[in-house]
Design a protein around this motif. Structure first.
Motif, PDB file in Angstrom:
ATOM      1  N   GLY A  34      14.052   0.548   1.074  1.00  0.00           N
ATOM      2  CA  GLY A  34      14.371   1.932   1.397  1.00  0.00           C
ATOM      3  C   GLY A  34      13.182   2.793   1.760  1.00  0.00           C
ATOM      4  O   GLY A  34      13.348   3.972   2.130  1.00  0.00           O
ATOM      5  N   LEU A  35      11.971   2.265   1.704  1.00  0.00           N
ATOM      6  CA  LEU A  35      10.763   3.041   1.991  1.00  0.00           C
ATOM      7  C   LEU A  35      10.260   2.705   3.393  1.00  0.00           C
ATOM      8  O   LEU A  35      10.018   1.537   3.717  1.00  0.00           O
ATOM      9  CB  LEU A  35       9.678   2.720   0.960  1.00  0.00           C
ATOM     10  N   GLU A  36      10.110   3.724   4.245  1.00  0.00           N
ATOM     11  CA  GLU A  36       9.579   3.502   5.584  1.00  0.00           C
ATOM     12  C   GLU A  36       8.100   3.144   5.500  1.00  0.00           C
ATOM     13  O   GLU A  36       7.334   3.779   4.782  1.00  0.00           O
ATOM     14  CB  GLU A  36       9.761   4.752   6.450  1.00  0.00           C
ATOM     15  N   ILE A  37       7.708   2.112   6.241  1.00  0.00           N
ATOM     16  CA  ILE A  37       6.318   1.658   6.245  1.00  0.00           C
ATOM     17  C   ILE A  37       5.615   2.317   7.422  1.00  0.00           C
ATOM     18  O   ILE A  37       5.786   1.909   8.578  1.00  0.00           O
ATOM     19  CB  ILE A  37       6.224   0.123   6.332  1.00  0.00           C
ATOM     20  N   ARG A  38       4.834   3.338   7.113  1.00  0.00           N
ATOM     21  CA  ARG A  38       4.141   4.115   8.138  1.00  0.00           C
ATOM     22  C   ARG A  38       2.630   3.998   7.934  1.00  0.00           C
ATOM     23  O   ARG A  38       2.074   4.616   7.018  1.00  0.00           O
ATOM     24  CB  ARG A  38       4.574   5.581   8.094  1.00  0.00           C
ATOM     25  N   PRO A  39       1.936   3.230   8.766  1.00  0.00           N
ATOM     26  CA  PRO A  39       0.493   3.061   8.603  1.00  0.00           C
ATOM     27  C   PRO A  39      -0.281   4.369   8.648  1.00  0.00           C
ATOM     28  O   PRO A  39      -1.310   4.511   7.975  1.00  0.00           O
ATOM     29  CB  PRO A  39       0.104   2.144   9.772  1.00  0.00           C
ATOM     30  N   GLU A  40       0.207   5.335   9.416  1.00  0.00           N
ATOM     31  CA  GLU A  40      -0.502   6.616   9.535  1.00  0.00           C
ATOM     32  C   GLU A  40      -0.546   7.379   8.217  1.00  0.00           C
ATOM     33  O   GLU A  40      -1.342   8.319   8.056  1.00  0.00           O
ATOM     34  CB  GLU A  40       0.122   7.476  10.631  1.00  0.00           C
ATOM     35  N   GLU A  41       0.291   6.991   7.250  1.00  0.00           N
ATOM     36  CA  GLU A  41       0.290   7.641   5.946  1.00  0.00           C
ATOM     37  C   GLU A  41      -0.485   6.846   4.893  1.00  0.00           C
ATOM     38  O   GLU A  41      -0.522   7.250   3.724  1.00  0.00           O
ATOM     39  CB  GLU A  41       1.733   7.865   5.490  1.00  0.00           C
ATOM     40  N   ILE A  42      -1.103   5.742   5.299  1.00  0.00           N
ATOM     41  CA  ILE A  42      -1.899   4.933   4.367  1.00  0.00           C
ATOM     42  C   ILE A  42      -3.356   5.374   4.512  1.00  0.00           C
ATOM     43  O   ILE A  42      -4.144   4.809   5.286  1.00  0.00           O
ATOM     44  CB  ILE A  42      -1.729   3.436   4.650  1.00  0.00           C
ATOM     45  N   ASP A  43      -3.717   6.409   3.777  1.00  0.00           N
ATOM     46  CA  ASP A  43      -5.025   7.038   3.911  1.00  0.00           C
ATOM     47  C   ASP A  43      -6.023   6.367   2.963  1.00  0.00           C
ATOM     48  O   ASP A  43      -6.403   6.925   1.925  1.00  0.00           O
ATOM     49  CB  ASP A  43      -4.914   8.544   3.633  1.00  0.00           C
ATOM     50  N   LEU A  44      -6.426   5.155   3.333  1.00  0.00           N
ATOM     51  CA  LEU A  44      -7.373   4.365   2.566  1.00  0.00           C
ATOM     52  C   LEU A  44      -8.512   3.921   3.476  1.00  0.00           C
ATOM     53  O   LEU A  44      -8.313   3.782   4.695  1.00  0.00           O
ATOM     54  CB  LEU A  44      -6.697   3.093   2.027  1.00  0.00           C
ATOM     55  N   PRO A  45      -9.695   3.665   2.933  1.00  0.00           N
ATOM     56  CA  PRO A  45     -10.717   2.998   3.734  1.00  0.00           C
ATOM     57  C   PRO A  45     -10.141   1.678   4.250  1.00  0.00           C
ATOM     58  O   PRO A  45      -9.580   0.892   3.483  1.00  0.00           O
ATOM     59  CB  PRO A  45     -11.854   2.752   2.730  1.00  0.00           C
ATOM     60  N   ALA A  46     -10.241   1.457   5.535  1.00  0.00           N
ATOM     61  CA  ALA A  46      -9.558   0.308   6.140  1.00  0.00           C
ATOM     62  C   ALA A  46     -10.469  -0.407   7.126  1.00  0.00           C
ATOM     63  O   ALA A  46     -11.362   0.201   7.736  1.00  0.00           O
ATOM     64  CB  ALA A  46      -8.271   0.755   6.831  1.00  0.00           C
ATOM     65  N   LEU A  47     -10.212  -1.680   7.273  1.00  0.00           N
ATOM     66  CA  LEU A  47     -10.899  -2.514   8.258  1.00  0.00           C
ATOM     67  C   LEU A  47      -9.838  -3.295   9.012  1.00  0.00           C
ATOM     68  O   LEU A  47      -8.949  -3.903   8.403  1.00  0.00           O
ATOM     69  CB  LEU A  47     -11.862  -3.488   7.570  1.00  0.00           C
ATOM     70  N   ALA A  64       0.828  -1.215   0.000  1.00  0.00           N
ATOM     71  CA  ALA A  64       0.000   0.000   0.000  1.00  0.00           C
ATOM     72  C   ALA A  64       0.858   1.260   0.000  1.00  0.00           C
ATOM     73  O   ALA A  64       0.507   2.262  -0.627  1.00  0.00           O
ATOM     74  CB  ALA A  64      -0.925  -0.013   1.212  1.00  0.00           C
ATOM     75  N   ARG A  65       1.990   1.213   0.696  1.00  0.00           N
ATOM     76  CA  ARG A  65       2.875   2.386   0.706  1.00  0.00           C
ATOM     77  C   ARG A  65       3.442   2.647  -0.687  1.00  0.00           C
ATOM     78  O   ARG A  65       3.754   3.784  -1.033  1.00  0.00           O
ATOM     79  CB  ARG A  65       4.011   2.167   1.705  1.00  0.00           C
ATOM     80  N   GLN A  66       3.558   1.596  -1.503  1.00  0.00           N
ATOM     81  CA  GLN A  66       4.096   1.768  -2.847  1.00  0.00           C
ATOM     82  C   GLN A  66       3.018   2.011  -3.890  1.00  0.00           C
ATOM     83  O   GLN A  66       3.281   2.630  -4.920  1.00  0.00           O
ATOM     84  CB  GLN A  66       4.904   0.510  -3.227  1.00  0.00           C
ATOM     85  N   ARG A  67       1.803   1.495  -3.644  1.00  0.00           N
ATOM     86  CA  ARG A  67       0.735   1.574  -4.645  1.00  0.00           C
ATOM     87  C   ARG A  67      -0.563   2.048  -4.007  1.00  0.00           C
ATOM     88  O   ARG A  67      -1.612   1.431  -4.189  1.00  0.00           O
ATOM     89  CB  ARG A  67       0.517   0.201  -5.275  1.00  0.00           C
ATOM     90  N   LEU A  68      -0.508   3.119  -3.274  1.00  0.00           N
ATOM     91  CA  LEU A  68      -1.696   3.599  -2.561  1.00  0.00           C
ATOM     92  C   LEU A  68      -2.868   3.817  -3.514  1.00  0.00           C
ATOM     93  O   LEU A  68      -4.004   3.420  -3.229  1.00  0.00           O
ATOM     94  CB  LEU A  68      -1.368   4.898  -1.813  1.00  0.00           C
ATOM     95  N   ALA A  69      -2.594   4.450  -4.650  1.00  0.00           N
ATOM     96  CA  ALA A  69      -3.664   4.739  -5.598  1.00  0.00           C
ATOM     97  C   ALA A  69      -4.192   3.491  -6.284  1.00  0.00           C
ATOM     98  O   ALA A  69      -5.255   3.529  -6.911  1.00  0.00           O
ATOM     99  CB  ALA A  69      -3.166   5.733  -6.646  1.00  0.00           C
ATOM    100  N   GLY A  70      -3.471   2.380  -6.170  1.00  0.00           N
ATOM    101  CA  GLY A  70      -3.893   1.152  -6.830  1.00  0.00           C
ATOM    102  C   GLY A  70      -4.812   0.287  -5.995  1.00  0.00           C
ATOM    103  O   GLY A  70      -5.198  -0.798  -6.424  1.00  0.00           O
ATOM    104  N   MET A  71      -5.169   0.746  -4.796  1.00  0.00           N
ATOM    105  CA  MET A  71      -6.029  -0.034  -3.910  1.00  0.00           C
ATOM    106  C   MET A  71      -7.306   0.733  -3.603  1.00  0.00           C
ATOM    107  O   MET A  71      -7.282   1.949  -3.380  1.00  0.00           O
ATOM    108  CB  MET A  71      -5.304  -0.357  -2.598  1.00  0.00           C
TER     109      MET A  71
END
Length: 411
Positions: A338-351, A214-221
Protein backbone atom coordinates in the motif's frame (compact mmCIF):
# COMPACT_ATOMS: atom_id res chain seq x y z
CA UNK A 1 42.63 -35.53 -17.92
CA UNK A 2 41.52 -39.13 -18.25
CA UNK A 3 38.18 -39.85 -19.98
CA UNK A 4 36.62 -41.37 -16.83
CA UNK A 5 37.65 -38.28 -14.84
CA UNK A 6 36.06 -36.02 -17.45
CA UNK A 7 32.75 -37.85 -17.01
CA UNK A 8 32.88 -37.38 -13.24
CA UNK A 9 33.68 -33.68 -13.53
CA UNK A 10 31.14 -32.87 -16.22
CA UNK A 11 28.78 -30.03 -15.35
CA UNK A 12 25.46 -29.09 -16.89
CA UNK A 13 25.25 -27.03 -20.08
CA UNK A 14 24.19 -23.36 -19.98
CA UNK A 15 20.50 -23.02 -19.19
CA UNK A 16 18.17 -23.43 -20.97
CA UNK A 17 20.47 -25.40 -23.23
CA UNK A 18 17.78 -26.39 -25.73
CA UNK A 19 16.97 -22.74 -26.40
CA UNK A 20 20.63 -21.74 -26.80
CA UNK A 21 21.26 -24.70 -29.12
CA UNK A 22 18.20 -23.87 -31.21
CA UNK A 23 19.19 -20.22 -31.56
CA UNK A 24 22.73 -21.11 -32.62
CA UNK A 25 21.38 -23.67 -35.12
CA UNK A 26 18.95 -21.18 -36.64
CA UNK A 27 21.65 -18.51 -36.89
CA UNK A 28 23.98 -20.93 -38.66
CA UNK A 29 21.28 -22.07 -41.09
CA UNK A 30 20.24 -18.48 -41.80
CA UNK A 31 23.67 -17.46 -43.06
CA UNK A 32 23.12 -18.99 -46.49
CA UNK A 33 19.47 -17.93 -46.70
CA UNK A 34 20.54 -14.41 -45.75
CA UNK A 35 23.12 -14.45 -48.53
CA UNK A 36 20.39 -15.39 -51.00
CA UNK A 37 18.17 -12.59 -49.68
CA UNK A 38 21.00 -10.10 -50.05
CA UNK A 39 21.71 -11.10 -53.63
CA UNK A 40 18.03 -10.97 -54.64
CA UNK A 41 17.11 -7.76 -52.82
CA UNK A 42 14.52 -9.30 -50.52
CA UNK A 43 12.63 -6.97 -48.17
CA UNK A 44 14.89 -5.99 -45.32
CA UNK A 45 18.02 -6.31 -47.51
CA UNK A 46 17.78 -2.98 -49.32
CA UNK A 47 19.21 -0.54 -46.76
CA UNK A 48 22.49 1.36 -47.27
CA UNK A 49 24.60 -1.33 -45.58
CA UNK A 50 22.99 -4.10 -47.62
CA UNK A 51 23.52 -2.17 -50.84
CA UNK A 52 27.18 -1.55 -50.01
CA UNK A 53 27.72 -5.22 -49.19
CA UNK A 54 25.96 -6.30 -52.40
CA UNK A 55 28.30 -4.04 -54.37
CA UNK A 56 31.34 -5.58 -52.71
CA UNK A 57 30.14 -9.09 -53.55
CA UNK A 58 29.41 -8.25 -57.19
CA UNK A 59 32.98 -8.82 -58.25
CA UNK A 60 33.25 -12.27 -56.66
CA UNK A 61 32.20 -15.66 -57.95
CA UNK A 62 28.83 -16.63 -56.46
CA UNK A 63 29.78 -20.26 -55.91
CA UNK A 64 33.00 -19.29 -54.12
CA UNK A 65 31.18 -16.83 -51.86
CA UNK A 66 28.49 -19.40 -51.04
CA UNK A 67 31.12 -22.00 -50.18
CA UNK A 68 33.03 -19.53 -47.97
CA UNK A 69 29.90 -18.45 -46.11
CA UNK A 70 28.89 -22.07 -45.57
CA UNK A 71 32.35 -22.98 -44.30
CA UNK A 72 32.54 -20.04 -41.89
CA UNK A 73 29.02 -20.73 -40.64
CA UNK A 74 29.87 -24.36 -39.96
CA UNK A 75 33.10 -23.35 -38.20
CA UNK A 76 31.25 -20.89 -35.96
CA UNK A 77 28.70 -23.54 -35.04
CA UNK A 78 31.45 -26.02 -34.35
CA UNK A 79 33.26 -23.50 -32.14
CA UNK A 80 30.05 -22.98 -30.17
CA UNK A 81 29.71 -26.72 -29.51
CA UNK A 82 33.42 -27.00 -28.69
CA UNK A 83 33.09 -24.15 -26.19
CA UNK A 84 30.16 -25.90 -24.51
CA UNK A 85 32.17 -29.13 -24.24
CA UNK A 86 35.22 -27.28 -22.88
CA UNK A 87 33.07 -25.57 -20.26
CA UNK A 88 31.35 -28.78 -19.16
CA UNK A 89 34.67 -30.56 -18.73
CA UNK A 90 36.67 -27.74 -17.15
CA UNK A 91 38.26 -28.75 -13.81
CA UNK A 92 37.53 -25.48 -11.98
CA UNK A 93 35.19 -25.72 -8.99
CA UNK A 94 34.31 -22.86 -6.64
CA UNK A 95 35.95 -23.38 -3.26
CA UNK A 96 35.54 -20.23 -1.14
CA UNK A 97 35.55 -20.29 2.68
CA UNK A 98 32.03 -19.95 4.06
CA UNK A 99 31.50 -16.73 6.04
CA UNK A 100 29.76 -16.89 9.42
CA UNK A 101 25.95 -16.90 9.34
CA UNK A 102 24.75 -14.00 11.47
CA UNK A 103 21.04 -14.85 11.19
CA UNK A 104 18.53 -16.84 9.15
CA UNK A 105 15.06 -15.89 7.94
CA UNK A 106 13.33 -18.86 6.35
CA UNK A 107 15.62 -19.91 3.52
CA UNK A 108 17.46 -16.56 3.48
CA UNK A 109 20.68 -16.08 5.42
CA UNK A 110 22.56 -13.03 6.63
CA UNK A 111 26.27 -13.66 6.03
CA UNK A 112 28.83 -11.71 8.06
CA UNK A 113 31.93 -11.04 5.98
CA UNK A 114 33.28 -8.53 8.47
CA UNK A 115 34.07 -11.19 11.13
CA UNK A 116 37.38 -12.36 9.62
CA UNK A 117 38.43 -8.82 8.68
CA UNK A 118 41.31 -6.80 10.16
CA UNK A 119 41.21 -5.59 13.75
CA UNK A 120 41.23 -1.92 12.80
CA UNK A 121 37.94 -0.79 11.28
CA UNK A 122 37.61 1.81 8.57
CA UNK A 123 35.57 4.94 8.95
CA UNK A 124 32.02 4.74 7.67
CA UNK A 125 28.90 2.69 8.46
CA UNK A 126 28.48 -1.05 8.00
CA UNK A 127 27.35 -2.24 4.58
CA UNK A 128 24.41 -4.52 3.87
CA UNK A 129 24.63 -6.03 0.37
CA UNK A 130 21.33 -7.08 -1.22
CA UNK A 131 21.56 -9.03 -4.51
CA UNK A 132 18.84 -9.87 -7.02
CA UNK A 133 16.24 -12.49 -6.14
CA UNK A 134 16.79 -14.61 -9.25
CA UNK A 135 20.55 -15.19 -8.92
CA UNK A 136 22.56 -16.30 -5.92
CA UNK A 137 24.45 -13.66 -4.01
CA UNK A 138 27.86 -15.25 -4.37
CA UNK A 139 28.47 -13.24 -7.54
CA UNK A 140 29.61 -10.73 -4.89
CA UNK A 141 32.00 -13.39 -3.53
CA UNK A 142 32.77 -15.36 -6.66
CA UNK A 143 36.34 -16.64 -6.36
CA UNK A 144 39.72 -15.68 -4.88
CA UNK A 145 40.53 -12.14 -6.00
CA UNK A 146 37.03 -11.67 -7.46
CA UNK A 147 34.95 -10.79 -4.40
CA UNK A 148 33.37 -7.43 -3.69
CA UNK A 149 32.36 -8.61 -0.21
CA UNK A 150 35.90 -9.63 0.78
CA UNK A 151 37.45 -6.56 -0.85
CA UNK A 152 35.28 -4.30 1.31
CA UNK A 153 35.89 -6.40 4.44
CA UNK A 154 39.65 -6.40 3.87
CA UNK A 155 39.50 -2.61 3.70
CA UNK A 156 37.98 -2.62 7.19
CA UNK A 157 34.31 -2.14 6.38
CA UNK A 158 31.79 -4.24 8.37
CA UNK A 159 30.12 -6.17 5.53
CA UNK A 160 26.94 -8.27 5.57
CA UNK A 161 25.30 -10.02 2.63
CA UNK A 162 21.65 -11.08 2.50
CA UNK A 163 21.78 -14.38 0.65
CA UNK A 164 18.57 -15.52 -1.06
CA UNK A 165 17.94 -19.21 -1.64
CA UNK A 166 15.31 -21.26 -3.45
CA UNK A 167 11.95 -20.49 -1.82
CA UNK A 168 10.32 -23.17 0.31
CA UNK A 169 6.60 -23.91 0.26
CA UNK A 170 5.67 -20.92 2.43
CA UNK A 171 7.96 -18.51 0.59
CA UNK A 172 6.57 -19.60 -2.77
CA UNK A 173 3.45 -17.67 -1.73
CA UNK A 174 5.35 -14.49 -0.84
CA UNK A 175 4.64 -11.23 -2.61
CA UNK A 176 7.12 -8.34 -2.45
CA UNK A 177 5.52 -6.93 0.69
CA UNK A 178 6.07 -10.16 2.63
CA UNK A 179 9.55 -10.67 1.23
CA UNK A 180 10.64 -7.19 2.31
CA UNK A 181 8.75 -7.22 5.59
CA UNK A 182 9.77 -10.72 6.69
CA UNK A 183 13.23 -11.04 5.15
CA UNK A 184 14.88 -7.73 4.22
CA UNK A 185 13.72 -5.53 7.11
CA UNK A 186 14.69 -8.12 9.78
CA UNK A 187 18.13 -8.32 8.18
CA UNK A 188 18.38 -4.53 8.35
CA UNK A 189 17.48 -4.64 12.04
CA UNK A 190 20.02 -7.38 12.76
CA UNK A 191 22.85 -5.51 11.04
CA UNK A 192 21.93 -2.38 13.01
CA UNK A 193 21.99 -4.31 16.28
CA UNK A 194 25.37 -5.87 15.49
CA UNK A 195 27.29 -3.04 13.83
CA UNK A 196 25.20 0.14 13.69
CA UNK A 197 22.95 1.81 11.16
CA UNK A 198 24.04 0.48 7.73
CA UNK A 199 24.43 1.83 4.26
CA UNK A 200 22.37 -0.57 2.13
CA UNK A 201 23.63 -1.62 -1.30
CA UNK A 202 21.21 -3.09 -3.84
CA UNK A 203 22.41 -4.80 -7.01
CA UNK A 204 20.02 -5.05 -9.99
CA UNK A 205 16.61 -6.20 -8.68
CA UNK A 206 18.08 -5.93 -5.18
CA UNK A 207 18.18 -2.16 -5.67
CA UNK A 208 14.41 -2.07 -6.11
CA UNK A 209 13.94 -4.13 -2.95
CA UNK A 210 16.21 -1.71 -1.09
CA UNK A 211 14.21 1.29 -2.35
CA UNK A 212 11.05 -0.21 -0.88
CA UNK A 213 12.82 -0.88 2.42
CA UNK A 214 14.10 2.71 2.48
CA UNK A 215 10.58 4.08 2.07
CA UNK A 216 9.59 2.14 5.20
CA UNK A 217 12.77 2.60 7.25
CA UNK A 218 14.37 5.82 6.03
CA UNK A 219 15.75 6.67 9.46
CA UNK A 220 17.21 3.18 9.77
CA UNK A 221 19.68 3.63 6.90
CA UNK A 222 22.91 5.65 6.77
CA UNK A 223 22.89 5.66 2.98
CA UNK A 224 21.63 3.92 -0.13
CA UNK A 225 23.57 2.58 -3.13
CA UNK A 226 21.87 1.25 -6.26
CA UNK A 227 24.04 -0.66 -8.70
CA UNK A 228 22.72 -1.42 -12.21
CA UNK A 229 19.19 -0.98 -10.86
CA UNK A 230 16.35 -0.53 -13.38
CA UNK A 231 13.57 2.00 -12.97
CA UNK A 232 12.14 3.04 -16.34
CA UNK A 233 11.49 -0.35 -17.93
CA UNK A 234 10.27 1.31 -21.14
CA UNK A 235 13.18 3.75 -21.46
CA UNK A 236 14.94 2.19 -24.43
CA UNK A 237 13.06 -0.89 -25.64
CA UNK A 238 9.40 -0.51 -24.59
CA UNK A 239 7.99 -2.98 -27.10
CA UNK A 240 10.52 -5.60 -26.06
CA UNK A 241 9.66 -5.09 -22.38
CA UNK A 242 5.93 -5.45 -23.09
CA UNK A 243 6.55 -8.52 -25.23
CA UNK A 244 8.58 -10.10 -22.43
CA UNK A 245 5.72 -9.47 -19.99
CA UNK A 246 3.20 -10.93 -22.42
CA UNK A 247 5.41 -13.95 -23.14
CA UNK A 248 5.93 -14.63 -19.43
CA UNK A 249 2.28 -13.99 -18.63
CA UNK A 250 1.24 -16.79 -20.95
CA UNK A 251 3.19 -19.22 -18.75
CA UNK A 252 1.87 -18.10 -15.39
CA UNK A 253 -1.42 -20.08 -15.34
CA UNK A 254 0.48 -23.29 -16.09
CA UNK A 255 2.82 -22.64 -13.16
CA UNK A 256 0.11 -22.32 -10.50
CA UNK A 257 0.58 -25.86 -9.23
CA UNK A 258 4.34 -25.36 -9.01
CA UNK A 259 4.00 -22.04 -7.17
CA UNK A 260 7.24 -20.74 -8.68
CA UNK A 261 8.61 -19.30 -11.90
CA UNK A 262 11.38 -21.83 -12.65
CA UNK A 263 15.02 -21.02 -13.30
CA UNK A 264 14.98 -22.19 -16.92
CA UNK A 265 11.99 -19.99 -17.66
CA UNK A 266 13.74 -16.96 -16.16
CA UNK A 267 16.91 -17.73 -18.09
CA UNK A 268 14.87 -17.99 -21.29
CA UNK A 269 13.49 -14.49 -20.68
CA UNK A 270 17.01 -13.13 -20.25
CA UNK A 271 18.10 -14.90 -23.44
CA UNK A 272 15.36 -13.13 -25.42
CA UNK A 273 17.15 -9.83 -24.67
CA UNK A 274 20.20 -11.02 -26.60
CA UNK A 275 19.51 -14.30 -28.43
CA UNK A 276 23.08 -14.86 -29.61
CA UNK A 277 24.90 -14.11 -26.36
CA UNK A 278 25.54 -17.79 -25.58
CA UNK A 279 26.90 -18.42 -29.07
CA UNK A 280 29.31 -15.49 -28.82
CA UNK A 281 30.47 -16.39 -25.31
CA UNK A 282 31.15 -20.04 -25.90
CA UNK A 283 32.79 -19.52 -29.28
CA UNK A 284 35.21 -17.15 -27.54
CA UNK A 285 35.71 -19.62 -24.68
CA UNK A 286 36.64 -22.36 -27.15
CA UNK A 287 39.68 -20.26 -28.13
CA UNK A 288 40.82 -19.56 -24.53
CA UNK A 289 43.71 -21.25 -22.79
CA UNK A 290 41.81 -23.45 -20.29
CA UNK A 291 44.52 -22.88 -17.66
CA UNK A 292 44.27 -19.08 -17.86
CA UNK A 293 42.72 -16.86 -15.22
CA UNK A 294 40.26 -15.58 -17.83
CA UNK A 295 39.04 -19.14 -18.49
CA UNK A 296 38.58 -19.87 -14.79
CA UNK A 297 36.66 -16.62 -14.31
CA UNK A 298 34.45 -17.49 -17.29
CA UNK A 299 33.65 -20.91 -15.84
CA UNK A 300 32.99 -19.43 -12.38
CA UNK A 301 30.51 -16.94 -13.83
CA UNK A 302 28.76 -19.52 -15.99
CA UNK A 303 28.43 -21.83 -12.99
CA UNK A 304 26.86 -18.94 -11.07
CA UNK A 305 24.44 -18.18 -13.93
CA UNK A 306 23.39 -21.83 -14.04
CA UNK A 307 22.84 -21.82 -10.26
CA UNK A 308 19.78 -19.57 -10.38
CA UNK A 309 16.85 -19.28 -7.99
CA UNK A 310 13.14 -19.78 -8.82
CA UNK A 311 10.92 -16.76 -8.27
CA UNK A 312 7.81 -17.01 -6.06
CA UNK A 313 4.84 -16.82 -8.40
CA UNK A 314 3.20 -13.74 -6.79
CA UNK A 315 6.49 -11.85 -7.13
CA UNK A 316 6.80 -13.01 -10.74
CA UNK A 317 3.38 -11.48 -11.44
CA UNK A 318 4.25 -8.21 -9.71
CA UNK A 319 7.57 -7.80 -11.46
CA UNK A 320 6.88 -9.14 -14.95
CA UNK A 321 3.46 -7.52 -15.34
CA UNK A 322 3.92 -4.49 -13.10
CA UNK A 323 7.47 -3.55 -13.99
CA UNK A 324 8.07 -4.81 -17.53
CA UNK A 325 4.51 -4.71 -18.80
CA UNK A 326 3.00 -1.62 -17.16
CA UNK A 327 6.18 0.23 -16.11
CA UNK A 328 4.60 1.08 -12.77
CA UNK A 329 7.93 2.20 -11.36
CA UNK A 330 8.58 5.06 -13.78
CA UNK A 331 4.86 5.92 -13.85
CA UNK A 332 4.95 6.56 -10.08
CA UNK A 333 2.35 3.84 -9.43
CA UNK A 334 4.45 1.05 -7.95
CA UNK A 335 3.25 0.22 -4.45
CA UNK A 336 4.42 -2.30 -1.87
CA UNK A 337 2.03 -3.07 0.96
CA UNK A 338 0.00 0.00 0.00
CA UNK A 339 2.99 2.37 0.11
CA UNK A 340 4.00 4.17 -3.09
CA UNK A 341 7.71 3.79 -3.82
CA UNK A 342 8.91 7.25 -4.79
CA UNK A 343 12.70 7.66 -5.09
CA UNK A 344 12.39 11.45 -4.98
CA UNK A 345 11.22 11.12 -1.36
CA UNK A 346 14.20 8.99 -0.27
CA UNK A 347 16.37 11.81 1.04
CA UNK A 348 19.49 9.82 1.93
CA UNK A 349 23.12 10.03 0.84
CA UNK A 350 23.03 7.88 -2.28
CA UNK A 351 25.32 6.37 -4.87
CA UNK A 352 24.17 5.13 -8.28
CA UNK A 353 26.64 3.14 -10.39
CA UNK A 354 25.41 2.56 -13.93
CA UNK A 355 27.25 0.27 -16.37
CA UNK A 356 27.57 1.67 -19.87
CA UNK A 357 27.50 -1.77 -21.57
CA UNK A 358 24.56 -3.37 -19.80
CA UNK A 359 22.37 -5.66 -21.94
CA UNK A 360 20.09 -6.58 -19.03
CA UNK A 361 19.35 -3.15 -17.51
CA UNK A 362 19.49 -0.47 -20.23
CA UNK A 363 21.54 2.59 -19.35
CA UNK A 364 18.59 5.00 -19.57
CA UNK A 365 16.48 2.77 -17.33
CA UNK A 366 19.02 2.97 -14.50
CA UNK A 367 19.76 6.64 -15.11
CA UNK A 368 16.07 7.47 -14.65
CA UNK A 369 16.30 6.21 -11.05
CA UNK A 370 19.59 7.96 -10.31
CA UNK A 371 18.16 11.30 -11.40
CA UNK A 372 15.23 10.96 -9.00
CA UNK A 373 17.26 10.30 -5.84
CA UNK A 374 17.75 13.72 -4.16
CA UNK A 375 21.32 13.14 -2.94
CA UNK A 376 22.61 10.75 -5.59
CA UNK A 377 26.21 10.70 -6.70
CA UNK A 378 26.10 9.20 -10.21
CA UNK A 379 29.02 7.18 -11.58
CA UNK A 380 29.24 5.47 -14.96
CA UNK A 381 31.08 2.14 -14.96
CA UNK A 382 32.88 0.98 -18.08
CA UNK A 383 31.52 -2.54 -17.80
CA UNK A 384 28.53 -4.76 -18.39
CA UNK A 385 25.84 -5.86 -15.98
CA UNK A 386 27.82 -8.77 -14.49
CA UNK A 387 31.25 -7.40 -15.35
CA UNK A 388 30.70 -4.42 -13.08
CA UNK A 389 30.67 -6.84 -10.13
CA UNK A 390 32.95 -9.67 -11.19
CA UNK A 391 34.77 -8.63 -14.37
CA UNK A 392 38.39 -7.61 -14.71
CA UNK A 393 37.45 -3.92 -14.39
CA UNK A 394 35.18 -4.47 -11.39
CA UNK A 395 37.62 -3.26 -8.72
CA UNK A 396 38.32 -0.02 -10.54
CA UNK A 397 34.81 0.67 -11.82
CA UNK A 398 32.66 -0.50 -8.88
CA UNK A 399 34.47 -1.76 -5.78
CA UNK A 400 36.73 1.23 -5.12
CA UNK A 401 34.03 3.86 -5.83
CA UNK A 402 31.67 2.00 -3.48
CA UNK A 403 34.32 1.88 -0.75
CA UNK A 404 35.10 5.58 -1.19
CA UNK A 405 31.40 6.41 -0.90
CA UNK A 406 31.05 4.29 2.26
CA UNK A 407 33.98 6.11 3.83
CA UNK A 408 32.46 9.45 2.92
CA UNK A 409 29.49 8.61 5.14
CA UNK A 410 31.61 8.64 8.32
CA UNK A 411 29.94 10.79 10.94
Amino acid sequence: MKPDRIALNRRMSPRPFGLHLWMATVASANCLSGLSGLRNGWPGWNGPEALALRARLAGHDDAAVTAAVGRLSAEAYGDFLAGIAAYRNHPYRRDMPEPPVAASYGTARLLDYSAPGPAGRSAGPPLLLVPSLVNRGYVLDLMPGVSLARFLADAGAPVFLLEWNAPDTEESGFDLARLIGERLLPALDDVTARAGRPAVVGYCMGGLLVLSAARQRLAGMAGLAVLATPWDFHAERPEQARALAHFAGAWLPALEALGQFPVDGLQALFAVNDPMVASRKFRAFARMDPDSGAARRFVALEDWLNDGIPLPLPIARETLHGWYGDNLTAAGRWTVDGLEIRPEEIDLPALAIIPDRDRIVPYESALALARLLPQAEIRIARAGHIGMMAGRRAERETWRPLLAWQRSLAA
